[in-house]
Design an enzyme around this catalytic site. Structure first.
Site, PDB file in Angstrom:
ATOM      1  CD  GLU A  84      -3.583  -5.753   3.890  1.00 61.63           C
ATOM      2  OE1 GLU A  84      -4.073  -5.028   4.402  1.00 61.63           O
ATOM      3  OE2 GLU A  84      -2.057  -5.452   3.793  1.00 61.63           O
ATOM      4  CD  GLU A 115      -3.063  -1.069   2.170  1.00 62.19           C
ATOM      5  OE1 GLU A 115      -3.070  -0.096   3.183  1.00 62.19           O
ATOM      6  OE2 GLU A 115      -3.839  -1.946   2.365  1.00 62.19           O
TER       7      GLU A 115
END
Ligand code: BGC
Length: 461
Positions: free
Chosen positions: A361, A169
């Site tokens: 995720e 991320e």
């Protein structure tokens, strides 16, 4: 939750759980580990909701065998963990600290013995503090340092890791770490944080080359995505030209969150980003960044609502709550359809440039509490996962090549600026005793991943 059984997934689909080093390991000085930006940030007063740090976290450093046994009991085929850069290079540069790498070496062997594919993330936000002192990701040199670190890890684990993920991320790290300062290193530069985006991407590209020189395993990056919609009184915002301020705000937020890190990775260069200073970009960088990847990791939690900014706002959008959704304990809207929309949207936006996707995720925080018998019931998490898996299955039916799904997270863990106040695990952790108790979602996920599979899809064969 619908009572229709969850449709089968293709044979070879990768079922996994994810964690990250600083959120679970503890042992901040063991085996020569140096400080990271998260040690510094968490120890500074007022940065973390409950004043806690990751000094102990889930004590995974000492309890990894128990945690691998929990994964084994879950029946997953893969485990996504992250390697802590400050364990491998305590000062951020120089030769590998062998005792730090020994830990991951053992972990990878234990996983292989349990029949679980090791999926290693090289960077989940724990930059060695000395590199931050030299400018962190605002500094171009950090990209080169990252590639050297990638080489050291691959030299040791390259023969056994089944999927490499360079960065986790980079959008969240840039925006919260360097843009708003809610995360380490706590810099609040707004759009002046753009070099932290570019240098992470450059580091990714250089690390891809370093990994390719050491291993034949596939290479990926894990990006966070969020479908954007105009919220509130959109019509009132719309100008006569039909593309008013609210739509412009949505496009600006979409460029920042969803395109800034994916357009250049897939060879399209940077999107138009109002306010970003492109000076950090040098000739040749875009080619490095666009080095082919084998898998795109997609992390998804929730969609985002935006409206036009108020006059004089430093940002080209304003974030607003989307009405009409149930919410997690984080206050995030539960919107499984957003995952289908985002997966099909990636396919529409990038076409044949898009590699196969793995959802690296997906998960939710709820205030899970053991009952009188010590059992932990979390029906909301089961409903959340069921809904999101249906969304993935629907996207596969829509023609999107999705080859894996990892739940965030195996364990309740240290949730960054929220400390221990948000529980994302399939396994409850009592942070006073470190006792692990599988929740009812653990049993549900085990039953889901061990069901008979459907026919293979082209990429899972
Ligand atoms: C991060 C995780 C985090 C999770 C829940 C993701 O942004 O990669 O480290 O715990 O979201 O907030």
């Amino acid at each position: 939750m619908t009572t229709e059984p969850l449709p089968p997934f293709p044979a070879g689909f990768r079922w996994g759980v994810s964690t990250s080093a600083y959120q679970i390991e503890g042992a901040p000085t063991a085996a020569g580990r140096g400080p990271s930006i998260w040690d510094t940030f968490a120890h500074a007063p007022g940065r973390v909701a409950d004043g806690s740090t990751g000094d102990v976290a889930c004590d995974h450093w000492h309890r990894h065998a128990e945690d691998v046994a929990l994964m084994s009991g879950l029946g997953v085929s893969a485990y996504r963990f992250s390697v802590a850069w400050p364990r491998v290079q305590p000062g951020g540069t120089g030769p590998a600290n062998a005792p730090g790498l020994d830990f991951y070496d053992r972990l990878v062997d234990d996983l292989a013995a349990a029949g679980i594919d090791p999926v290693a993330t090289l960077y989940h936000w724990d930059l060695p503090q000395p590199l931050e002192d030299a400018g962190g990701w605002l500094h171009r040199d950090t990209a080169a340092r990252f590639a050297e670190y990638a080489d050291l890890v691959a030299a040791r684990l390259g023969d056994r890791v089944k999927l490499w993920i360079t960065l986790n991320e980079p959008f969240v790290h840039m925006s919260m770490g360097y843009g708003t300062g809610e995360h380490a290193p706590g810099r609040a530069l707004l759009f002046d944080a753009f070099p932290a985006a570019h240098h992470q991407l450059l580091g990714h590209g250089l690390a891809v080359a370093a990994l390719r020189a050491r291993t034949a395993s596939p290479v990926a990056i894990a990006n966070n995505y969020s479908p954007v919609s105009v919220a509130g009184d959109a019509d009132a915002d719309r100008a006569a030209d039909g593309r008013g301020d609210a739509d412009r705000a949505a496009a600006a937020y979409d460029a920042l969150h969803n395109r800034l890190f994916t357009d250049p990775l897939l060879g399209l260069g940077y999107p138009d980003l109002p306010g970003a200073n492109p000076e950090a970009v040098r000739d040749g960088d875009l080619a490095v960044i666009a080095a082919p990847i084998d898998v795109l990791g997609v992390n998804y939690y929730n969609p985002t609502g935006v409206r036009a900014p108020d006059e004089g706002s430093p940002l080209p959008f304003e974030l607003v709550e989307l009405a009409g959704y149930p919410r997690t304990a984080f206050g995030w809207p539960v919107a499984p359809d957003g995952l289908r929309e985002l997966l099909t949207g990636l396919r529409e936006r990038y076409g044949d440039r898009l590699p196969p996707i793995q959802v690296t995720e997906s998960g939710c925080a709820y205030d899970d509490v053991p009952d009188a018998e010590g059992r932990v019931h979390d029906p909301e998490r089961i409903a959340y996962l069921d809904g999101h898996l249906r969304a993935v299955r629907a996207a596969i039916d829509d023609g999107v090549d999705v080859t894996g799904y990892f739940v965030w997270s195996l364990l309740d863990n240290w949730e960054w600026a929220e400390g221990f106040t948000k529980r994302f695990g399939l396994v409850h952790v009592d942070f006073a005793t470190q006792a692990r108790t599988p929740k009812s979602s653990y049993a549900w996920f085990r039953d889901t991943v061990t069901r008979p599979a459907g026919p293979a899809s082209p990429s899972t064969e």
